[in-house]
Structures are given as structure tokens and as C-alpha cells.
Design a protein around this motif. Structure first.
Motif, PDB file in Angstrom:
ATOM      1  N   ARG A   9       1.132  -1.137  -0.266  1.00  0.00           N
ATOM      2  CA  ARG A   9       0.201   0.358  -0.389  1.00  0.00           C
ATOM      3  C   ARG A   9       1.176   1.102   0.141  1.00  0.00           C
ATOM      4  N   PRO A  20      11.021   1.691  11.032  1.00  0.00           N
ATOM      5  CA  PRO A  20      10.739   0.441  11.121  1.00  0.00           C
ATOM      6  C   PRO A  20       9.200   0.362  10.495  1.00  0.00           C
ATOM      7  N   GLY A  21       9.472  -1.030  10.135  1.00  0.00           N
ATOM      8  CA  GLY A  21       8.046  -1.246   9.726  1.00  0.00           C
ATOM      9  C   GLY A  21       6.976  -0.275   8.742  1.00  0.00           C
ATOM     10  N   GLY A  71       8.239  -1.008   5.238  1.00  0.00           N
ATOM     11  CA  GLY A  71       7.474  -2.134   4.004  1.00  0.00           C
ATOM     12  C   GLY A  71       8.609  -2.145   3.089  1.00  0.00           C
ATOM     13  N   LYS A  72      10.122  -2.018   3.369  1.00  0.00           N
ATOM     14  CA  LYS A  72      11.632  -2.170   2.934  1.00  0.00           C
ATOM     15  C   LYS A  72      11.564  -3.642   2.269  1.00  0.00           C
ATOM     16  N   LEU A 126      -3.877   1.445   5.872  1.00  0.00           N
ATOM     17  CA  LEU A 126      -3.578  -0.110   6.203  1.00  0.00           C
ATOM     18  C   LEU A 126      -4.911  -0.706   5.484  1.00  0.00           C
TER      19      LEU A 126
HETATM   20  N1  LIG Z   1       3.525  -0.275   2.617  1.00  0.00           N
HETATM   21  C1  LIG Z   1       2.332  -1.389   3.054  1.00  0.00           C
HETATM   22  N2  LIG Z   1       1.225  -2.626   2.390  1.00  0.00           N
HETATM   23  C2  LIG Z   1       1.509  -3.407   3.212  1.00  0.00           C
HETATM   24  N3  LIG Z   1       2.045  -4.106   3.949  1.00  0.00           N
HETATM   25  C3  LIG Z   1       3.181  -3.341   4.535  1.00  0.00           C
HETATM   26  C4  LIG Z   1       2.933  -1.973   4.385  1.00  0.00           C
HETATM   27  N4  LIG Z   1       4.971  -1.755   5.310  1.00  0.00           N
HETATM   28  C5  LIG Z   1       4.646  -2.754   5.600  1.00  0.00           C
HETATM   29  N5  LIG Z   1       3.690  -3.263   5.925  1.00  0.00           N
HETATM   30  C6  LIG Z   1       3.752  -4.907   6.374  1.00  0.00           C
HETATM   31  O1  LIG Z   1       4.698  -4.555   7.603  1.00  0.00           O
HETATM   32  C7  LIG Z   1       5.614  -5.215   8.117  1.00  0.00           C
HETATM   33  C8  LIG Z   1       6.309  -5.756   7.898  1.00  0.00           C
HETATM   34  O2  LIG Z   1       7.729  -4.041   7.445  1.00  0.00           O
HETATM   35  P1  LIG Z   1       8.757  -4.824   6.696  1.00  0.00           P
HETATM   36  O3  LIG Z   1       9.311  -5.582   6.966  1.00  0.00           O
HETATM   37  O4  LIG Z   1       9.069  -5.030   5.332  1.00  0.00           O
HETATM   38  O5  LIG Z   1       9.097  -3.585   7.612  1.00  0.00           O
HETATM   39  P2  LIG Z   1      11.190  -2.128   7.562  1.00  0.00           P
HETATM   40  O6  LIG Z   1      10.683  -1.490   6.595  1.00  0.00           O
HETATM   41  O7  LIG Z   1      11.656  -3.718   6.673  1.00  0.00           O
HETATM   42  O8  LIG Z   1      10.824  -2.657   8.455  1.00  0.00           O
HETATM   43  P3  LIG Z   1      12.919  -2.451   9.345  1.00  0.00           P
HETATM   44  O9  LIG Z   1      12.944  -1.268   9.486  1.00  0.00           O
HETATM   45  O10 LIG Z   1      12.072  -2.710  11.028  1.00  0.00           O
HETATM   46  O11 LIG Z   1      13.272  -3.874   9.078  1.00  0.00           O
HETATM   47  C9  LIG Z   1       4.973  -6.455   6.218  1.00  0.00           C
HETATM   48  O12 LIG Z   1       5.106  -7.684   6.152  1.00  0.00           O
HETATM   49  C10 LIG Z   1       3.920  -6.073   5.984  1.00  0.00           C
HETATM   50  O13 LIG Z   1       2.937  -6.712   6.501  1.00  0.00           O
END
Ligand SMILES: Nc1ncnc2c1ncn2[C@@H]1O[C@H](COP(=O)(O)OP(=O)(O)OP(=O)(O)O)[C@@H](O)[C@H]1O
Ligand SMILES: [Mg+2]
Length: 516
Positions: free
Chosen positions: A207, A232-233, A235-236, A409
Motif C-alpha cells: 500500500r 521500522p515497519g 515496508g522496506k 492500511l
Molecule cells: N506499505 C505497506 N503495505 C502493506 N503492508 C505493509 C506495508 N508496509 C509494511 N507492511 C506490513 O508490515 C510488515 C513489516 O514490514 P517490513 O518488514 O517490510 O518493514 P521494514 O521497513 O523492513 O522494517 P525494519 O526497518 O524494521 O526492517 C510487512 O510484512 C507488512 O505486513
């Protein structure tokens, strides 16, 4: 009597013919010796050959047997010489009648019961056999699919020593009185190249993050490097994993290059004999220098080579030890890595697109609009300095991935699916393949300065824009060239022959300013 059988050794990604000479002396005490710089596996070959011969209904004559693997000064490894040694003994002891097999190459490991097991490195050997004008190659049955991608050579699948014995015996019958059967060479098999589909990771599940998705599309189309930064979180990791689903298909030549590396690294299997889609490697940040770059006593390919023609995804980028990251500098620039050890020096290709993900600071919320960063300024600087300037300079697309507001979301949301994006990416890559035909490169990121000049003509407006950007953003010469390559890819996605100023302007958006 003396028998000579041709086999092959793998040196780096290439192969050289090895002559296995077997001499059985009429006089002297019974013994069995192998000379010719073999490793432990070759030394132990004696025991496997001894049992395999006995269990196949043949004899190991109680005489003085000497096996020489020539050229004698080339270090050799692995059990692939079992089969040629056993065959040499059968000929030298006249259990098989003399015949001309100088146009054939034999490879295979023997089990004690005489069956032939799978070995690594068959593809480079098959390529060498074809190039050196051998007519036949005998390989373990489980390596058949790997060997038969190569045409213009007959590939014989061997399942047991007994079967090979039968193949070279006179047609009537074998020692047990059964009719012997010749091994039938396999037909070449056409490969299907595919893109990677995934239910879990599809762009339609992501999203928001439109600009990050666009940057990943550009990266996939032109093979560029990407760094994603965000809290964090956000979506990277999700986006980086989804990238695999929009990569362009491998071409046949690219597949050969990649499969050769996997063959040497012993990562192929019966179910997966050929690499048909772009590799995506995501080593953990505790991976060692050798694991990432390659090495070992006899140098083996590392993650950067396993990601050749695909993606190297380094999650939690700043957590990688600095010396490991710095080792990426040369391969990122040259597309290959040369590893020198006492046993010799080998060059492995490593043309990957780097996708890195990082938080902006230890707590992860520096620069976030909704949450406050709790790190002190020193900690933020130290964290950001873990990635050196030269590495950042090699990253083409710097993307900020902001946190998604919780409201976004939920509710209805429609986004393009990976298959739609993949089609656009493929079109852009096809344009590049046509452009670089006969030039040994396949994507925009690989262009050297001469090719850049030939294929990236800029109009006056674009040149002006770039000039302003150089001074404003403090761009290095490398960054300048990389921006032009990105603009070329954006133009290709746009199906535009010319690079226009809007393409350059978009390319510049992905470059951060460099502080003095
Ligand atoms: N843009 C998005 N659309 C849909 N789901 C998302 C999105 N961003 C994050 N999520 C949900 O959040 C979870 C965690 O995202 P992700 O592991 O990609 O975060 P990250 O940016 O890698 O965080 P970190 O810096 O902690 O590693 C995903 O598995 C997904 O379920
Ligand atoms: Mg993550």
C-alpha cells in the motif's frame, strides 16, 4: 598395458581437459597408486573404484597399477575422476577390448555398488568439451539436464559402471550372459525462461509507497542499485522481496553464465538443473567476508557471484561490518571479482544490482513526521557513517520510504500487480537488449563511458539541467554518469528513443545532495 581416458577439471568457471593414464605393469608387487596433485577425495577414489569394480562384476587385477592425472602440475579436486579411472583400469587390464575413445570425455563419482552419482561443475566441462571439438561426453545420469543445454555434443547419461561396461563391450552379451545395451545419447532440451511469481510477495499487496515502487521498477528495468531508507515497519523488506517478481526474464546466454556459477558452487540439483530465472540472494548481515565476496583455499564463488545477473539484497545494511561492505566497491564497479590464493587466482563474474535497506538512525525514526527520534546527534552521525561515501556514491537510486499512516492500511486499495509492472520492465529490457546487441552487455547500468556517449545523447535543456544539478548537489563524476544511465532507463520505460529533460529531472530526484 597403458590406457588413456580423457576427463576434465574445473578451474574457476572454466574447464580444462585432463588425461587419466592408467598403467598396469606385468611385473612388480601389487599396488594401486594415483599421482598428479589430487586432493583427499581423489586419493580416496582408490577405495571407491576397487569396490565399484568388484560389485559390477569386473576385477581389479592384483598387479602394480599406476594412475596419472595429467597435466601433473594442476591441482585437482573432487571425486569426478572415479569413473575415468575405473574405465581406464577396464581397458588397461583388457577386460574391455581396445577401441578409440579419444573423442569422448568421462566424468562421474562412483558409489561402492558401482552406481554413478551426481557431481558438481558439469556445465563448464560440457562447454569446454564442445569448444575443444570433442564429440561425446559421458556424465552421471543425474547431471544430464545440466549437460544437455549445450548443443553440438552428444551427452551420454551413465547410471552405473556396469552400464558403461556394457556400452563398450562387444554387442552380444555381458559376463552374466545378458544382452548388453548401448547408452543412448540424450537429445538437447529447450529451456523455458520465466519470471518469478509469488503469492506472498506481489506489488499489489504494497500500500502507498508509490515513489519507492517506481524506483524499484526503474532499478529492475536497468539493473541499477537501490538504497531504501526509512523507519521500522515501513515496508522496506517487503518491497525488496517483491522486487524479484518484476525482474526481467533471463536470456539464454545470461542463464548459461549464471548456471555455470551455480554448477561450480554445487548449488544445482536434479530438480533444479538450470537457473532459469534471475537469482535473488539475501545474505544475513553476519555473513563473512569470504561468504559474500568468495574465497577459501580453493576459491569458491561468494554471494555477489551467486547474485550475478540478479539482485543482491542486503537488509539492515549498516549492520554489515564495514570491511565487508567496502569489499563490494570494486565488484560493484567492474562486475567481476578476482580472488587470489596460494592454489591459484580465479575471476568470478559479479554483475548484480544491489538493493539495500537501512533505518536512518538506531531508533529508526530520524526524520519521521509522526514519531520523535530518541537518538542523540552523535549516535545518528555514527550510525549513518557506517555506510561509507564511496559506497553511497555507487548507489544509483536513493529512496526514502516514509511510514505508512495506519489509516492507509485499511479500506479499499487498488494497486498494480507485479505481472503488469513486469511487462513494462521486460519491454524496457528488450529495448536495451536490441541496443546492446553484439556488445557483450545487456543493461544500461553496464555501459562504459564510450557507450554512454554513443547511446545517451542529451538535448540542450537536459545538459543545462544536469550542469545546474552538478553544482547544486555536489555530484561526483561517477554520480553524473550514473544519473545519465538512470535517465536512459527512464526513457526506455517511456519507450522514448531520446532522453528528454523530464527523464533527466526524474533521475536527479533519486540523487541526494552531498554535504561538504
Ligand atoms: N506499505 C505497506 N503495505 C502493506 N503492508 C505493509 C506495508 N508496509 C509494511 N507492511 C506490513 O508490515 C510488515 C513489516 O514490514 P517490513 O518488514 O517490510 O518493514 P521494514 O521497513 O523492513 O522494517 P525494519 O526497518 O524494521 O526492517 C510487512 O510484512 C507488512 O505486513
Ligand atoms: Mg526490514
Amino acid at each position: 598395458m597403458l590406457a588413456k581416458i580423457t576427463s576434465a577439471a574445473v578451474v574457476g568457471l572454466d574447464s580444462v581437459p585432463i588425461t587419466v593414464e592408467v598403467d598396469i605393469a606385468a611385473k612388480g608387487l601389487p599396488s594401486f597408486t594415483i599421482v598428479g596433485l589430487g586432493d583427499k577425495a581423489i586419493e580416496e577414489s582408490k577405495e571407491r573404484v576397487r569396490s565399484a569394480l568388484r560389485n559390477s562384476g569386473a576385477d581389479l587385477p592384483p598387479k602394480r597399477i599406476t594412475v596419472n592425472l595429467a597435466p601433473a602440475d594442476l591441482p585437482k579436486e573432487g571425486p569426478a575422476y572415479d569413473l575415468p579411472i575405473a574405465l581406464g583400469i577396464l581397458f588397461a587390464s583388457e577386460q574391455l577390448n581396445k577401441q578409440d575413445i579419444s573423442d569422448s570425455i568421462f566424468l562421474g563419482e562412483l558409489s561402492l555398488d558401482g552406481s554413478v552419482s551426481r557431481i558438481w561443475g558439469v556445465l563448464p566441462c560440457a562447454i569446454m568439451a564442445r569448444d575443444k571439438k570433442f564429440k561425446n561426453i559421458f556424465v552421471p545420469k543425474d547431471n544430464l539436464d545440466e549437460a544437455r543445454i549445450i548443443n553440438k555434443i552428444k551427452v551420454f547419461p551413465v547410471s552405473s559402471l556396469k552400464q558403461l561396461f556394457g556400452h563398450f563391450s562387444p554387442a552380444e552379451s555381458d559376463s552374466a550372459g545378458q544382452a548388453t545395451q548401448k547408452i543412448i545419447p540424450a537429445k538437447a532440451k529447450k529451456q523455458q525462461f520465466k519470471s518469478i511469481g509469488s503469492e506472498e510477495y506481489d506489488f499489489e499487496n504494497i500500500r502507498g509507497q508509490e515513489s519507492a515502487k517506481r524506483a524499484l521498477e526503474i532499478a529492475a528495468a536497468g539493473g541499477h542499485n537501490v538504497l531504501m531508507k526509512g523507519p521500522p515497519g515501513a515496508g522496506k523488506t517487503l518491497m525488496a522481496r517483491s522486487l524479484a517478481t518484476i525482474l526481467p526474464k533471463l536470456s539464454f546466454e545470461e542463464s548459461l553464465e549464471v548456471t555455470k556459477i551455480y554448477s561450480v558452487a554445487n548449488l544445482l540439483s536434479v530438480d533444479n538443473p538450470i537457473i532459469t530465472s534471475r537469482p535473488v540472494r539475501s545474505p544475513h548481515h553476519t555473513t563473512s567476508h569470504i561468504g559474500l565476496i568468495g574465497g577459501g583455499n580453493v576459491p569458491h564463488p561468494g554471494e555477489i557471484s551467486l547474485a550475478h545477473r540478479g539482485v543482491l539484497f542486503l537488509d539492515e545494511f549498516p549492520e554489515f561490518p564495514r570491511h565487508v561492505l567496502e569489499a563490494l566497491r570494486q565488484p560493484m564497479e567492474d562486475g567481476h571479482v578476482t580472488i587470489s590464493r596460494a592454489a591459484g587466482s580465479v575471476k568470478y563474474p559479479a554483475r548484480f544490482s544491489l538493493v539495500a535497506a537501512a533505518n536512518p538512525c538506531p531508533c529508526g525514526f530520524f526524520g519521521d513526521e509522526t514519531r520523535n527520534c530518541t537518538c542523540n546527534p552523535g549516535a545518528i552521525t555514527r550510525y549513518q557513517k557506517r555506510i561509507s561515501g564511496p559506497i553511497l556514491d555507487r548507489v544509483d537510486l536513493h529512496i526514502t520510504v516514509p511510514a505508512i499512516p495506519p489509516g492507509k492500511l485499511t479500506g479499499r486499495y487498488q494497486s498494480e500487480s507485479s505481472s503488469v509492472i513486469q511487462k513494462r520492465v521486460q519491454k524496457a529490457r528488450d529495448i536495451q537488449l536490441r541496443r546492446f546487441k553484439g556488445l557483450k552487455i545487456t543493461s544500461n547500468t553496464e555501459m562504459n563511458n564510450k557507450q554512454l556517449k554513443a547511446f545517451c545523447n542529451l538535448d540542450e535543456q537536459s545538459v543545462l539541467l544536469l550542469k545546474q544539478a552538478i553544482s547544486k548537489l555536489n555530484l561526483s563524476a561517477r554520480a553524473f554518469h550514473r544519473v545519465i544511465k538512470i535517465a536512459r532507463t527512464i526513457a526506455d520505460l517511456d519507450a522514448s528513443v531520446k532522453i528528454k529533460s523530464n527523464h533527466v529531472a526524474e533521475a536527479l530526484q533519486y540523487r541526494p545532495a552531498i554535504d561538504n
